[in-house]
Write an enzyme that holds these catalytic residues in place. Structure first.
Site, short mmCIF file in Angstrom:
data_model
loop_
_atom_site.label_atom_id
_atom_site.label_comp_id
_atom_site.label_asym_id
_atom_site.label_seq_id
_atom_site.Cartn_x
_atom_site.Cartn_y
_atom_site.Cartn_z
N SER A 10 35.82 38.11 39.00
CA SER A 10 35.28 36.86 39.55
C SER A 10 35.80 35.64 38.80
CB SER A 10 33.75 36.89 39.50
OG SER A 10 33.24 37.94 40.28
N HIS B 223 32.45 32.67 35.84
CA HIS B 223 32.87 31.86 36.99
C HIS B 223 33.27 30.45 36.54
CE1 HIS B 223 29.99 34.48 39.63
NE2 HIS B 223 31.00 35.16 39.15
#
Length: 275
Positions: free
Chosen positions: A82, A134
């Protein structure tokens, strides 16, 4: 197996885990979701800039995400791509802003991209999501996009490709001035961030001690869920050099060969068994 685990990175000097965790996933659904996102985001960038530059950007963005995650989520084990995927989103945004003058419908494209980024970052506030990866991946990718994906200005390209008998307006600089300024600033911030983050990590610094509210960036507690990390509990019996252990949270059991078992070693084995 290569998952991101602070103790092994810092105390066992397994720095490669900052990279290897990018290629691991927590199950088939996790893998498919990330691969679908990679195809959706990565194809356009790879077609425009080639797989070498985008691959390099992808890996470095994943490293940036792992770095920030390790500095904040020090009791968690993290896997997944991610952070690298958010790096591609950040690179798309910075590439659009840096090469602003060559695009049509630039405002609509920017707004759409920002909405996608906000929605995905918002999902990171749910429990069991590593939003620090992230965020770290996004900002790493944003600055990497300025460094690697800058395009020459249109007039310079026209001058280089002008055919015989056609005189293009003279352009001395390959890039516009604002592009050069952004490149220098991004390169400095990128190097400073990676170096500072790596030094802090290897010194065992916990950034939560210096930022009392930052943990809310990864999870916001509500009446529906708690953001406290789930603790691992195990039952164990030791017979000679054999340690029989059962994880109470998932029911898994295993036998380990140990010598002079210590509480810290038992805790590590329990964490491994319950993960």
């Amino acid at each position: 197996m290569g998952a991101l685990q602070l103790d092994k990175v810092v105390h066992r000097h397994q720095v490669w885990r900052l990279f290897s965790c990018i290629w691991l996933h927590g199950g088939l659904v996790h893998l498919l979701a990330n691969m679908f996102s990679l195809v959706f985001i990565g194809i356009r960038l790879e077609q425009d800039f080639g797989f070498v530059r985008i691959g390099f950007l992808y890996v470095l963005s994943g490293f940036g995400g792992s770095l920030l995650s390790s500095l904040f989520l020090q009791s968690s084990i993290s896997v997944g791509a991610s952070g690298a995927l958010f790096g591609l989103l950040g690179a798309m945004l910075s590439e659009l802003l840096t090469n602003w003058t060559i695009y049509a419908n630039k405002f609509a494209a920017t707004l759409t991209l920002i909405v996608i980024i906000i929605i995905n970052l918002g999902a990171g506030f749910l429990p069991h999501m590593d939003n620090f990866a992230h965020i770290g991946g996004f900002f790493s990718g944003f600055f990497l996009g300025v460094v690697f994906l800058i395009r020459p200005q249109y007039k310079w390209v026209s001058q280089r490709n002008s055919y015989f008998g056609f005189v293009a307006p003279p352009v001395n600089s390959k890039h516009k001035r604002y592009q050069s300024v952004l490149w220098v600033i991004s390169f400095i911030l990128l190097c400073a961030g990676f170096i500072t983050g790596t030094v802090l990590l290897l010194r065992g610094v916990d950034l939560n001690d210096h930022c009392s509210w930052c943990h809310y960036l990864s999870c916001i507690p509500t009446t529906k869920w708690s953001c406290k990390p789930q603790e691992d509990y195990c039952e164990s019996t030791e017979m000679g050099n054999q340690l029989n252990m059962k994880c109470l949270s998932n029911g898994r059991s295993d036998t380990f060969s140990v010598s002079n078992s210590s509480p810290s070693q038992a805790e590590e084995l329990c964490s491994r068994l319950c993960s």
